[in-house]
Design a protein around this motif. Sequence first.
Motif, PDB file in Angstrom:
ATOM      1  N   ASP A 240      12.004   6.395  -5.397  1.00 27.62           N
ATOM      2  CA  ASP A 240      13.269   5.767  -5.018  1.00 27.62           C
ATOM      3  C   ASP A 240      14.324   6.741  -4.493  1.00 27.62           C
ATOM      4  O   ASP A 240      15.475   6.361  -4.271  1.00 27.62           O
ATOM      5  N   VAL A 241      13.935   7.983  -4.286  1.00 26.92           N
ATOM      6  CA  VAL A 241      14.894   8.976  -3.787  1.00 26.92           C
ATOM      7  C   VAL A 241      15.343   8.608  -2.363  1.00 26.92           C
ATOM      8  O   VAL A 241      14.533   8.192  -1.529  1.00 26.92           O
ATOM      9  N   LYS A 242      16.615   8.793  -2.079  1.00 28.62           N
ATOM     10  CA  LYS A 242      17.196   8.342  -0.812  1.00 28.62           C
ATOM     11  C   LYS A 242      16.654   9.075   0.402  1.00 28.62           C
ATOM     12  O   LYS A 242      16.776   8.586   1.532  1.00 28.62           O
ATOM     13  N   PHE A 243      16.073  10.244   0.209  1.00 26.54           N
ATOM     14  CA  PHE A 243      15.614  11.044   1.352  1.00 26.54           C
ATOM     15  C   PHE A 243      14.345  10.492   1.997  1.00 26.54           C
ATOM     16  O   PHE A 243      13.995  10.886   3.103  1.00 26.54           O
ATOM     17  N   TYR A 244      13.659   9.595   1.310  1.00 21.71           N
ATOM     18  CA  TYR A 244      12.384   9.107   1.825  1.00 21.71           C
ATOM     19  C   TYR A 244      12.564   7.930   2.771  1.00 21.71           C
ATOM     20  O   TYR A 244      13.045   6.864   2.372  1.00 21.71           O
ATOM     21  N   GLN A 245      12.163   8.146   4.017  1.00 18.33           N
ATOM     22  CA  GLN A 245      12.174   7.073   5.011  1.00 18.33           C
ATOM     23  C   GLN A 245      10.723   6.662   5.290  1.00 18.33           C
ATOM     24  O   GLN A 245      10.213   6.780   6.394  1.00 18.33           O
ATOM     25  N   PHE A 246      10.065   6.213   4.228  1.00 20.23           N
ATOM     26  CA  PHE A 246       8.655   5.848   4.308  1.00 20.23           C
ATOM     27  C   PHE A 246       8.462   4.439   3.743  1.00 20.23           C
ATOM     28  O   PHE A 246       9.246   3.990   2.901  1.00 20.23           O
ATOM     29  N   PRO A 247       7.407   3.760   4.159  1.00 23.21           N
ATOM     30  CA  PRO A 247       7.111   2.447   3.576  1.00 23.21           C
ATOM     31  C   PRO A 247       6.694   2.571   2.115  1.00 23.21           C
ATOM     32  O   PRO A 247       6.287   3.645   1.650  1.00 23.21           O
ATOM     33  N   ASP A 248       6.757   1.465   1.391  1.00 24.29           N
ATOM     34  CA  ASP A 248       6.511   1.466  -0.054  1.00 24.29           C
ATOM     35  C   ASP A 248       5.135   2.003  -0.424  1.00 24.29           C
ATOM     36  O   ASP A 248       4.985   2.680  -1.446  1.00 24.29           O
ATOM     37  N   TYR A 249       4.111   1.684   0.380  1.00 21.00           N
ATOM     38  CA  TYR A 249       2.760   2.093   0.004  1.00 21.00           C
ATOM     39  C   TYR A 249       2.586   3.614   0.034  1.00 21.00           C
ATOM     40  O   TYR A 249       1.680   4.145  -0.619  1.00 21.00           O
ATOM     41  N   LEU A 250       3.440   4.306   0.748  1.00 19.02           N
ATOM     42  CA  LEU A 250       3.442   5.769   0.715  1.00 19.02           C
ATOM     43  C   LEU A 250       4.375   6.289  -0.375  1.00 19.02           C
ATOM     44  O   LEU A 250       4.026   7.203  -1.126  1.00 19.02           O
ATOM     45  N   ARG A 251       5.554   5.699  -0.476  1.00 19.86           N
ATOM     46  CA  ARG A 251       6.548   6.156  -1.455  1.00 19.86           C
ATOM     47  C   ARG A 251       6.032   6.078  -2.884  1.00 19.86           C
ATOM     48  O   ARG A 251       6.417   6.887  -3.739  1.00 19.86           O
ATOM     49  N   GLN A 252       5.155   5.123  -3.174  1.00 21.70           N
ATOM     50  CA  GLN A 252       4.694   4.944  -4.546  1.00 21.70           C
ATOM     51  C   GLN A 252       3.926   6.164  -5.063  1.00 21.70           C
ATOM     52  O   GLN A 252       3.756   6.315  -6.271  1.00 21.70           O
ATOM     53  N   ASN A 253       3.496   7.023  -4.148  1.00 23.32           N
ATOM     54  CA  ASN A 253       2.771   8.226  -4.564  1.00 23.32           C
ATOM     55  C   ASN A 253       3.625   9.486  -4.514  1.00 23.32           C
ATOM     56  O   ASN A 253       3.093  10.599  -4.623  1.00 23.32           O
ATOM     57  N   PHE A 254       4.921   9.336  -4.364  1.00 25.94           N
ATOM     58  CA  PHE A 254       5.812  10.489  -4.329  1.00 25.94           C
ATOM     59  C   PHE A 254       6.393  10.767  -5.719  1.00 25.94           C
ATOM     60  O   PHE A 254       7.538  11.182  -5.852  1.00 25.94           O
TER      61      PHE A 254
ATOM     62  N   GLY B 214      -4.355  -1.097   0.026  1.00 21.91           N
ATOM     63  CA  GLY B 214      -5.145  -0.380   1.008  1.00 21.91           C
ATOM     64  C   GLY B 214      -6.237   0.427   0.325  1.00 21.91           C
ATOM     65  O   GLY B 214      -6.252   0.568  -0.897  1.00 21.91           O
ATOM     66  N   ARG B 215      -7.197   0.897   1.114  1.00 21.71           N
ATOM     67  CA  ARG B 215      -8.238   1.822   0.634  1.00 21.71           C
ATOM     68  C   ARG B 215      -9.185   1.215  -0.395  1.00 21.71           C
ATOM     69  O   ARG B 215      -9.742   1.915  -1.236  1.00 21.71           O
ATOM     70  N   VAL B 216      -9.414  -0.097  -0.308  1.00 23.06           N
ATOM     71  CA  VAL B 216     -10.332  -0.688  -1.295  1.00 23.06           C
ATOM     72  C   VAL B 216     -11.749  -0.141  -1.137  1.00 23.06           C
ATOM     73  O   VAL B 216     -12.527  -0.142  -2.101  1.00 23.06           O
ATOM     74  N   GLY B 217     -12.092   0.349   0.054  1.00 20.38           N
ATOM     75  CA  GLY B 217     -13.400   0.959   0.249  1.00 20.38           C
ATOM     76  C   GLY B 217     -13.569   2.190  -0.630  1.00 20.38           C
ATOM     77  O   GLY B 217     -14.655   2.451  -1.174  1.00 20.38           O
ATOM     78  N   GLN B 218     -12.505   2.963  -0.776  1.00 23.70           N
ATOM     79  CA  GLN B 218     -12.552   4.122  -1.669  1.00 23.70           C
ATOM     80  C   GLN B 218     -12.794   3.670  -3.110  1.00 23.70           C
ATOM     81  O   GLN B 218     -13.586   4.270  -3.844  1.00 23.70           O
ATOM     82  N   TRP B 219     -12.100   2.614  -3.511  1.00 23.74           N
ATOM     83  CA  TRP B 219     -12.220   2.133  -4.885  1.00 23.74           C
ATOM     84  C   TRP B 219     -13.641   1.644  -5.169  1.00 23.74           C
ATOM     85  O   TRP B 219     -14.222   1.969  -6.215  1.00 23.74           O
ATOM     86  N   ILE B 220     -14.233   0.895  -4.228  1.00 25.65           N
ATOM     87  CA  ILE B 220     -15.613   0.433  -4.399  1.00 25.65           C
ATOM     88  C   ILE B 220     -16.563   1.635  -4.461  1.00 25.65           C
ATOM     89  O   ILE B 220     -17.480   1.690  -5.290  1.00 25.65           O
ATOM     90  N   GLY B 221     -16.351   2.625  -3.575  1.00 24.08           N
ATOM     91  CA  GLY B 221     -17.179   3.829  -3.599  1.00 24.08           C
ATOM     92  C   GLY B 221     -17.116   4.521  -4.945  1.00 24.08           C
ATOM     93  O   GLY B 221     -18.120   5.055  -5.438  1.00 24.08           O
TER      94      GLY B 221
END
Length: 319
Positions: free
Chosen positions: A151-165, A275-282
């Motif tokens: 939730d830091v203000k400096f991140y101008q990224f979509p949620d699916y990327l921000r959740q890993n910051f 996203g990346r459900v193929g990784q999860w199945i693998g």
Amino acid sequence: MTKHFLLISFVFLFISCDKKSKVEKAVEEIPVEIKVDRFDKAFFESKPEDLASLKTEYPFFFPEGIDDKVWIDKMQNKDWRALYNEVQKKYPNFDKQATAIEELFKHLKYYFPKTITPKVYTVIAEMDYNNKAIYANDKLIISLELYLGKDVKFYQFPDYLRQNFEERQMMPDVVSSFSFRKIPAPKDKTLLSNMIFYGKELYLKDVLLPDYTDAEKIGYQPEQIIWCQENESYMWRFFIDENLLFDSDSKLNNRFINLAPFSKFYLEIDNESPGRVGQWIGWQIVRSFMKNNDVSLQDMLKMDTKELFEKSKYKPKKP
């Protein structure tokens, strides 16, 4: 009968815990000392006239051909300095993180004895979310600007990327970088080969990060793990019915393997899926293989996709 069953369960649990404790006790005995160099502080607390000495001390952070003006502008730019201040608030020291890195490298040395203990360099880089942590043999470079919290203000990224910051993603990211040195690239470009390639990486996190949740290992939210578990058999049936497993169409990576806000089945469930459900199945295929075969971790990582898949006896769980 009930007492007999409970006794058997207790004995099984005791044996499992004892086996785990033996591994963890051996891991604890491995000497690892991590040294940390706060290059982020060295850089932003320097003056323009100090740049030459900085370049001499840290030549690997200053590629040839880049004008000194670029570095001086970064030192003095108000936005970069505001980001630096935010990093210092979050990480005034790096002691806790250094301890976590030591624990990780004890595990790495247990399974991969020739692993070199790196010197850790903390940096403020260019917000490159594909390279948040880089293990480069004798160096481990960690970009602190990408571990400040989603939730830091400096991140101008979509949620699916921000959740890993988040700070908790630091060790899984280090394992990801390490894994690319240990897992051979797939010999073919089929969807199944890519699924198992990333499945091996995620299984490595099972072994090296035993105290982390599945969500933390893959970079999902807990509810996204639940969605995959509840829809595992449906996803598998889709891959089979659509003849996708041995298809080498490069578009399949963007649909099921690469970072994305959701996976693309081209069905109503798309917006609900991570996203990346193929990784999860693998990952589940590799877990099934390791459960059903007596193979070392090192040998499994080198295995051919076809052989691993056939011997995995993978059968998706029904909801």
